[in-house]
Design a protein around this motif. Sequence first.
Motif, short mmCIF file in Angstrom:
data_model
loop_
_atom_site.label_atom_id
_atom_site.label_comp_id
_atom_site.label_asym_id
_atom_site.label_seq_id
_atom_site.Cartn_x
_atom_site.Cartn_y
_atom_site.Cartn_z
N ALA A 1 7.13 13.58 54.31
CA ALA A 1 8.15 13.21 53.19
C ALA A 1 9.61 13.55 53.93
N ALA A 2 10.60 13.06 53.53
CA ALA A 2 11.96 13.31 54.06
C ALA A 2 12.78 13.24 52.73
N ARG A 3 13.74 13.94 53.02
CA ARG A 3 15.01 14.19 51.93
C ARG A 3 16.33 14.33 52.69
N GLU A 4 17.47 14.09 52.22
CA GLU A 4 18.76 14.31 52.45
C GLU A 4 18.94 15.69 52.14
N GLY A 5 19.38 16.66 53.08
CA GLY A 5 19.77 18.07 52.45
C GLY A 5 18.30 18.89 52.69
N LEU A 6 18.64 20.19 53.20
CA LEU A 6 17.56 20.92 53.53
C LEU A 6 16.95 21.52 52.12
N SER A 7 15.74 21.61 52.00
CA SER A 7 15.09 22.26 50.89
C SER A 7 13.68 22.71 51.44
N TYR A 8 13.19 23.73 50.74
CA TYR A 8 11.80 24.00 51.32
C TYR A 8 10.89 23.89 49.86
N SER A 9 11.38 23.12 48.94
CA SER A 9 10.09 23.02 47.71
C SER A 9 9.91 21.69 47.66
#
Length: 123
Positions: free
Chosen positions: A96-104
């Motif tokens: 999966a990919a998302r804009e902005g770093l997140s670890y959830s």
Amino acid sequence: VQLQASGGGLVQAGGSLRLSCTTSRRTLTNWALGWFRQPPGKEREIVGVISWNLGTTYYADSAKGRFTIPRDKAKNAVYLQMNSLKPDDTAVYYCAAREGLSYSLQSFLQGYWGQGTKVTVSS
């Protein structure tokens, strides 16, 4: 954004497997890519995340010391290198990919997902 995961299969316990995930997005600046899995009959869980810019990684406890997430900027690809596999690692694995770093996981649910690739670890 389209993601394509591949590389799943059947492997014996103690073996290794490398999953690949390619993305159609040309620029991934400030994006994070993650690997997640859903074991049979269980909920989806995080495996690990990599910051595309920085290359920094986060791993779930279940993956630490056994899995790594390298990336290839030239190919717009990330990988999940899995070593010392256990039967408990049997699952459908998703990138999966998302804009902005997140670890959830919850944050990634708002992002983009590829189709899963099945990994079966036999004992």
